[in-house]
Design a protein around this motif. Sequence first.
Motif, short mmCIF file in Angstrom:
data_model
loop_
_atom_site.label_atom_id
_atom_site.label_comp_id
_atom_site.label_asym_id
_atom_site.label_seq_id
_atom_site.Cartn_x
_atom_site.Cartn_y
_atom_site.Cartn_z
N ASN A 28 0.87 -1.30 -0.05
CA ASN A 28 -0.16 -0.08 -0.05
C ASN A 28 0.78 1.17 0.05
OD1 ASN A 28 -2.17 -1.43 -0.18
ND2 ASN A 28 -2.70 -1.35 2.03
N GLU A 29 2.09 1.17 0.82
CA GLU A 29 2.99 2.27 0.80
C GLU A 29 3.62 2.46 -0.56
OE1 GLU A 29 4.39 4.77 3.26
OE2 GLU A 29 3.19 3.95 4.61
N VAL A 30 3.60 1.56 -1.24
CA VAL A 30 4.32 1.64 -2.70
C VAL A 30 3.27 2.14 -3.68
CG1 VAL A 30 5.06 0.24 -4.59
CG2 VAL A 30 6.04 -0.07 -2.58
N ASN A 31 2.23 1.69 -3.31
CA ASN A 31 0.96 2.32 -4.27
C ASN A 31 0.79 3.99 -4.08
OD1 ASN A 31 0.35 0.70 -6.35
ND2 ASN A 31 -1.03 -0.45 -4.97
N GLU A 32 0.67 4.07 -2.82
CA GLU A 32 0.69 5.42 -2.33
C GLU A 32 1.72 6.51 -2.72
OE1 GLU A 32 0.19 6.20 1.95
OE2 GLU A 32 -1.11 4.61 2.04
N TYR A 33 2.76 5.90 -2.95
CA TYR A 33 4.09 6.90 -3.65
C TYR A 33 3.94 6.88 -5.04
CZ TYR A 33 8.57 8.58 -4.61
OH TYR A 33 9.59 9.24 -5.04
N ARG A 34 3.35 5.95 -5.55
CA ARG A 34 3.06 5.87 -7.16
C ARG A 34 2.08 7.00 -7.29
NH1 ARG A 34 5.25 2.03 -10.48
NH2 ARG A 34 3.10 2.19 -11.75
N GLU A 91 12.52 -5.52 -9.60
CA GLU A 91 12.66 -6.16 -7.87
C GLU A 91 13.13 -5.29 -7.34
OE1 GLU A 91 13.43 -10.54 -6.99
OE2 GLU A 91 15.68 -9.51 -7.25
N ASN A 92 12.67 -5.30 -6.11
CA ASN A 92 13.40 -4.24 -5.01
C ASN A 92 13.55 -5.38 -3.83
OD1 ASN A 92 13.50 -1.84 -6.44
ND2 ASN A 92 11.93 -0.74 -5.27
N LEU A 93 14.74 -4.87 -3.04
CA LEU A 93 15.01 -5.95 -2.06
C LEU A 93 15.00 -4.93 -0.67
CD1 LEU A 93 17.17 -8.67 -3.36
CD2 LEU A 93 14.94 -8.64 -3.20
N PRO A 118 18.61 5.21 -5.95
CA PRO A 118 18.36 5.68 -7.42
C PRO A 118 17.78 4.24 -8.13
CG PRO A 118 20.44 6.82 -6.83
CD PRO A 118 20.18 5.86 -5.68
N LYS A 119 18.42 3.34 -8.04
CA LYS A 119 17.91 2.05 -8.91
C LYS A 119 16.81 1.69 -8.27
CE LYS A 119 22.54 0.51 -10.57
NZ LYS A 119 23.51 -0.58 -10.51
N HIS A 120 16.51 1.47 -6.86
CA HIS A 120 15.15 0.99 -6.41
C HIS A 120 14.01 2.16 -6.66
CE1 HIS A 120 18.50 -1.26 -4.08
NE2 HIS A 120 17.31 -2.12 -4.31
N HIS A 121 14.34 3.46 -6.75
CA HIS A 121 13.56 4.37 -7.07
C HIS A 121 12.85 4.43 -8.34
CE1 HIS A 121 12.40 8.93 -7.09
NE2 HIS A 121 11.53 8.25 -6.34
N LYS A 122 13.74 3.89 -9.15
CA LYS A 122 13.50 3.61 -10.66
C LYS A 122 12.43 2.66 -10.88
CE LYS A 122 15.76 2.78 -15.28
NZ LYS A 122 16.90 2.52 -15.94
N VAL A 123 12.51 1.73 -10.15
CA VAL A 123 11.46 0.54 -10.02
C VAL A 123 10.22 1.00 -9.53
CG1 VAL A 123 11.01 -1.62 -9.05
CG2 VAL A 123 13.19 -1.10 -10.01
N LEU A 124 10.17 1.89 -8.37
CA LEU A 124 9.11 2.46 -7.99
C LEU A 124 8.36 3.17 -8.78
CD1 LEU A 124 10.12 3.34 -4.28
CD2 LEU A 124 8.74 1.35 -5.24
N LEU A 125 9.14 4.14 -9.82
CA LEU A 125 8.56 5.11 -10.66
C LEU A 125 8.22 4.55 -12.05
CD1 LEU A 125 10.28 8.46 -9.43
CD2 LEU A 125 8.14 7.48 -8.92
N TYR A 152 13.47 -9.48 5.85
CA TYR A 152 13.82 -9.57 4.63
C TYR A 152 12.62 -9.17 3.91
CZ TYR A 152 18.62 -11.68 5.59
OH TYR A 152 19.49 -12.20 5.91
N VAL A 153 12.91 -8.46 2.84
CA VAL A 153 11.60 -7.87 2.15
C VAL A 153 11.86 -7.89 0.56
CG1 VAL A 153 9.90 -6.04 1.71
CG2 VAL A 153 11.01 -6.36 3.88
N THR A 154 10.76 -8.46 -0.35
CA THR A 154 10.99 -8.69 -1.79
C THR A 154 9.70 -7.92 -2.29
OG1 THR A 154 12.21 -10.55 -1.60
CG2 THR A 154 11.34 -10.06 -3.92
N LEU A 155 9.91 -6.86 -3.08
CA LEU A 155 8.84 -6.36 -4.17
C LEU A 155 9.11 -6.81 -5.33
CD1 LEU A 155 6.62 -4.21 -4.83
CD2 LEU A 155 8.64 -2.63 -5.05
N ASN A 156 8.24 -7.31 -6.18
CA ASN A 156 8.33 -7.83 -7.36
C ASN A 156 7.34 -6.97 -8.44
OD1 ASN A 156 9.39 -10.81 -6.45
ND2 ASN A 156 10.50 -9.56 -7.87
#
Length: 159
Positions: A28-34, A91-93, A118-125, A152-156
């Motif tokens: 949900n936090e990822v989607n709020e940011y998007r 993928e973000n870890l 920066p690399k993880h931010h690119k996946v989010l955006l 440990y957390v994985t976002l795909n």
Amino acid sequence: MKIKLLILQLVICLSSFSQTTLDSLIFNEVNEYRQKNNLELLSFSKSVWEVSLHHTNYMVNSGIMKHSEETLKTASSRMDFYNVEWNYCGENLAVINPDNKSPEQIATLIVQMWIDSPKHHKVLLSTKPTLGAVSSFIGDKWGHYENTDWLYVTLNTIK
């Protein structure tokens, strides 16, 4: 406390499908940011979650946070292994010590770590993905740190 978490994780693994509350909070936090960035919200995908859970379990068992595994070297190879159709794969870890943090604080911290990288931010955006999932699991080692809880957390994400 650790035994309760392990039992909860076992129940989750044995069920046909279940995200943890923390998984949902991070997603949900990822989607709020998007949404704040005028991007399409990701829809939850059970098949993507299974891939995410696979990799999170791998990291917990190895005590190492990394994108590659011994046999399934990339997120896309894991998608293929689980027969998930995709045209784009992200993928973000993350790994953190969850002590003295509420689930809400952990979710915010994880997403902020991704925003700050920066690399993880690119996946989010990325405008490409339409589906995604998050999995998280507690392990008792990370690198040379042992006998402490590590989350440990994985976002795909896929399209």
